[in-house]
Design an enzyme around this catalytic site. Structure first.
Site, PDB file in Angstrom:
ATOM      1  N   LYS A  20     -36.323  38.539  63.128  1.00  0.00           N
ATOM      2  CA  LYS A  20     -35.262  39.179  63.926  1.00  0.00           C
ATOM      3  C   LYS A  20     -34.876  40.533  63.341  1.00  0.00           C
ATOM      4  O   LYS A  20     -34.795  41.533  64.053  1.00  0.00           O
ATOM      5  CB  LYS A  20     -34.025  38.275  63.964  1.00  0.00           C
ATOM      6  CG  LYS A  20     -32.779  38.969  64.485  1.00  0.00           C
ATOM      7  CD  LYS A  20     -31.592  38.036  64.552  1.00  0.00           C
ATOM      8  CE  LYS A  20     -30.684  38.079  63.359  1.00  0.00           C
ATOM      9  NZ  LYS A  20     -29.863  39.300  63.219  1.00  0.00           N
ATOM     10  N   ASN A  21     -34.639  40.560  62.033  1.00  0.00           N
ATOM     11  CA  ASN A  21     -34.112  41.782  61.425  1.00  0.00           C
ATOM     12  C   ASN A  21     -35.139  42.894  61.333  1.00  0.00           C
ATOM     13  O   ASN A  21     -34.799  44.024  60.980  1.00  0.00           O
ATOM     14  CB  ASN A  21     -33.527  41.481  60.039  1.00  0.00           C
ATOM     15  CG  ASN A  21     -32.211  40.728  60.135  1.00  0.00           C
ATOM     16  OD1 ASN A  21     -31.690  40.528  61.224  1.00  0.00           O
ATOM     17  ND2 ASN A  21     -31.695  40.310  58.995  1.00  0.00           N
ATOM     18  N   CYS A 113     -17.043  41.983  62.605  1.00  0.00           N
ATOM     19  CA  CYS A 113     -17.819  40.858  63.123  1.00  0.00           C
ATOM     20  C   CYS A 113     -17.429  39.613  62.367  1.00  0.00           C
ATOM     21  O   CYS A 113     -16.528  39.631  61.534  1.00  0.00           O
ATOM     22  CB  CYS A 113     -19.307  41.123  63.018  1.00  0.00           C
ATOM     23  SG  CYS A 113     -19.966  40.891  61.370  1.00  0.00           S
ATOM     24  N   ARG A 118     -17.380  45.554  59.421  1.00  0.00           N
ATOM     25  CA  ARG A 118     -18.776  46.001  59.399  1.00  0.00           C
ATOM     26  C   ARG A 118     -18.766  47.526  59.458  1.00  0.00           C
ATOM     27  O   ARG A 118     -19.020  48.120  60.510  1.00  0.00           O
ATOM     28  CB  ARG A 118     -19.492  45.391  60.605  1.00  0.00           C
ATOM     29  CG  ARG A 118     -20.986  45.193  60.486  1.00  0.00           C
ATOM     30  CD  ARG A 118     -21.339  43.947  59.696  1.00  0.00           C
ATOM     31  NE  ARG A 118     -22.784  43.831  59.531  1.00  0.00           N
ATOM     32  CZ  ARG A 118     -23.506  42.787  59.903  1.00  0.00           C
ATOM     33  NH1 ARG A 118     -22.936  41.765  60.464  1.00  0.00           N
ATOM     34  NH2 ARG A 118     -24.812  42.766  59.700  1.00  0.00           N
ATOM     35  N   PRO A 119     -18.439  48.184  58.318  1.00  0.00           N
ATOM     36  CA  PRO A 119     -18.309  49.641  58.347  1.00  0.00           C
ATOM     37  C   PRO A 119     -19.635  50.328  58.624  1.00  0.00           C
ATOM     38  O   PRO A 119     -20.706  49.770  58.330  1.00  0.00           O
ATOM     39  CB  PRO A 119     -17.818  49.978  56.935  1.00  0.00           C
ATOM     40  CG  PRO A 119     -18.182  48.819  56.089  1.00  0.00           C
ATOM     41  CD  PRO A 119     -18.235  47.620  56.980  1.00  0.00           C
ATOM     42  N   ILE A 120     -19.573  51.524  59.204  1.00  0.00           N
ATOM     43  CA  ILE A 120     -20.802  52.296  59.459  1.00  0.00           C
ATOM     44  C   ILE A 120     -20.683  53.689  58.857  1.00  0.00           C
ATOM     45  O   ILE A 120     -21.382  54.612  59.271  1.00  0.00           O
ATOM     46  CB  ILE A 120     -21.140  52.371  60.972  1.00  0.00           C
ATOM     47  CG1 ILE A 120     -19.950  52.911  61.773  1.00  0.00           C
ATOM     48  CG2 ILE A 120     -21.590  51.031  61.497  1.00  0.00           C
ATOM     49  CD1 ILE A 120     -20.329  53.329  63.171  1.00  0.00           C
ATOM     50  N   ASP A 302     -28.230  36.264  53.516  1.00  0.00           N
ATOM     51  CA  ASP A 302     -28.517  35.471  54.714  1.00  0.00           C
ATOM     52  C   ASP A 302     -29.033  34.069  54.391  1.00  0.00           C
ATOM     53  O   ASP A 302     -29.090  33.213  55.274  1.00  0.00           O
ATOM     54  CB  ASP A 302     -29.549  36.189  55.601  1.00  0.00           C
ATOM     55  CG  ASP A 302     -28.950  37.395  56.306  1.00  0.00           C
ATOM     56  OD1 ASP A 302     -27.719  37.564  56.256  1.00  0.00           O
ATOM     57  OD2 ASP A 302     -29.718  38.168  56.901  1.00  0.00           O
ATOM     58  N   ARG A 394     -28.862  33.416  68.369  1.00  0.00           N
ATOM     59  CA  ARG A 394     -29.069  34.840  68.048  1.00  0.00           C
ATOM     60  C   ARG A 394     -30.251  35.030  67.109  1.00  0.00           C
ATOM     61  O   ARG A 394     -30.851  36.110  67.097  1.00  0.00           O
ATOM     62  CB  ARG A 394     -27.813  35.431  67.378  1.00  0.00           C
ATOM     63  CG  ARG A 394     -26.624  35.585  68.306  1.00  0.00           C
ATOM     64  CD  ARG A 394     -25.478  36.300  67.606  1.00  0.00           C
ATOM     65  NE  ARG A 394     -26.022  37.362  66.779  1.00  0.00           N
ATOM     66  CZ  ARG A 394     -25.713  37.583  65.504  1.00  0.00           C
ATOM     67  NH1 ARG A 394     -24.837  36.826  64.905  1.00  0.00           N
ATOM     68  NH2 ARG A 394     -26.279  38.554  64.828  1.00  0.00           N
TER      69      ARG A 394
END
Ligand code: UD1
Length: 419
Positions: A20-21, A113, A118-120, A302, A394
């Site tokens: 997925k990632n 989330c 969830r900083p960007i 994860d 997901r």
């Protein structure tokens, strides 16, 4: 919901799904490529569906051919609507690709989330250093970049998403970009291989310094997505939890070294033969030394929840230290409903093994936490009903299909009581 009746030993073979990632940044990268791209081994997941909807909104045509996703790129739009941005926090990786291809982009902030904020900031400051003008207004990001120019960008921490976003933007820069303190995750290497197959010049991925020579016109390609190391870790932990003998075809041991080391320490026999990984777990597990999550090649955040689930019935106590995300112990409360003994204090969780777990109604709090509930349920006596499995969808193509293939008594049922 997923209903699991345990305990039952697992046995048999599974093929590991595509990562997925890795798939999500590869799909963002197709924005840069003129013509058709075929992604083999592309996992069918709700997050991939969201990325496909973003691509279709931008003007691409996408369709499935068996397990392969075909993307015909043509850009007619440079905006991602808020509902698609909200659907998947990592959709921010489209920003670098869109701005690089179109010279402008309009997206919304991905916000927080289930794992916490969830900083960007690293994404935005990196893109600004490459010459993008970004205005933040009412949750929207308005981005203009008439000319992106390559340079050195130093990341304060090795963020996976920021590294990928900058690699994508750097493909559209005039000159060379060097990303220092880049993330070293295998998915970053997969993105480099994909971009190079499309005609880009990227090197260094897998080390902490990635170099992109920009300004080349990229074309589509045919590419095979790497195997999902977190899905593989989940099934290894499932076997460790339930006991048994399983073989994961396609799992790459070099991507899973810290996870397999922990499982060996716990008493599982884990071996790799070049085509996959076998785990044989016969005895009650032992507690292991501290598990500290860290950027790759450290222990993956994860895989923290699924390893914790596997160790719930071990002899002794294991200390977990979560160093990547703030809010990553939300599965703990649900695991304790099944009889687990876990104490959380800040970023530390101490798991003291118990002799027995029992089935209970539990609720997924996030993707990997949800998988951990299923891993624990395999070892619990009686029926566990796991609700809110949209989180699991997901990231896992079909967890129930896979667990059943390994002999578990698992099924997916309509949740009528809303529990
Ligand atoms: C990716 C993975 C996710 C995994 C995570 C860490 C995808 C789609 N998701 O997420 O499954 O758990 O890597 O391995 O690949 N940070 C900042 N500012 C930023 C960006 C990140 O402070 O601009 C912080 C985050 O809050 C976090 C840490 O950096 O504490 C690592 O995050 P990052 O590596 O960016 O994770 P993602 O790319 O979002």
């Amino acid at each position: 919901m997923i209903v699991i009746d345990g305990p039952a030993e697992l046995s048999g073979e599974l093929k590991v799904q595509g990562a997925k990632n890795s798939t999500l940044p590869l799909l963002a990268a197709t924005v840069l490529c003129r013509g058709q791209t075929v992604l083999h081994n592309c996992p069918r997941l709700s997050d991939v569906d969201t990325a496909v909807r973003i691509l279709e909104h931008l003007g691409s045509r996408c369709h499935w051919e068996e397990g392969s996703l075909v993307v015909d790129n043509s850009m007619t739009c440079c905006q991602v609507p808020p509902d698609l941005m909200r659907g998947m926090r990592s959709s921010i990786v489209f920003l670098g690709a869109i701005v690089s291809r179109c010279g402008e982009a309009e997206l919304t902030f991905p916000g927080g989330c289930e794992l916490g904020p969830r900083p960007i900031d690293l994404h935005l400051s990196g893109l600004r250093q490459l010459g993008a003008e970004i205005r933040e207004e009412g949750g929207f990001l308005h981005c203009r970049a008439p000319a992106l120019v390559g340079r050195e960008v130093v990341l304060r921490m090795p963020s996976v998403g920021a590294t990928e976003n900058l690699m994508l933007a750097a493909c559209g820069c005039v000159g060379t970009t060097v990303i220092t303190n880049a993330a070293r995750e295998p998915e970053v290497v997969d993105l480099q291989s994909f971009l190079n197959a499309c005609g880009a010049r990227v090197s260094g991925a897998g080390s902490s310094c990635v170099t992109v020579q920009g300004g080349r016109t990229l074309h589509g390609c045919t590419y095979r997505v790497m195997p999902d190391r977190i899905a593989a870790a989940t099934y290894l932990c499932a076997a460790a939890s339930a006991g048994g003998d399983i073989y994961l075809r396609g799992a790459e041991e070099r991507h899973l070294a810290t996870v397999t080391a922990a499982l060996r320490e716990a008493g599982c026999a884990v071996t790799a033969d070049g085509a996959g990984i076998r785990a044989v777990c016969r005895e009650r597990l032992r507690a292991v030394g501290p598990v500290q999550t860290a950027p790759y090649p450290g222990f993956p955040t994860d895989a923290q929840a699924v390893l914790m689930a596997a160790l719930l019935r071990s002899r002794g106590a294991t200390v977990f230290e979560e160093n990547i995300f703030e809010n990553r112990y939300r599965h703990v409360g649900e695991l304790t409903r099944m009889g687990a003994k876990i104490r959380v204090s800040g970023r530390v969780a101490v798991v003291t093994g118990v002799e027995r777990l029992h089935g209970a109604p539990v609720r997924c709090t996030d993707l990997r936490g949800g998988a951990a509930l299923c891993v624990a349920a395999l070892a619990a006596e009686g029926e566990t009903r796991v609700s809110q499995i949209c989180h699991i969808d997901r990231g896992y193509e079909d967890l129930v299909r896979d667990l059943r293939a390994l002999g578990a008594d698992a099924e997916r049922v309509e949740n009528t009581d809303n529990s």
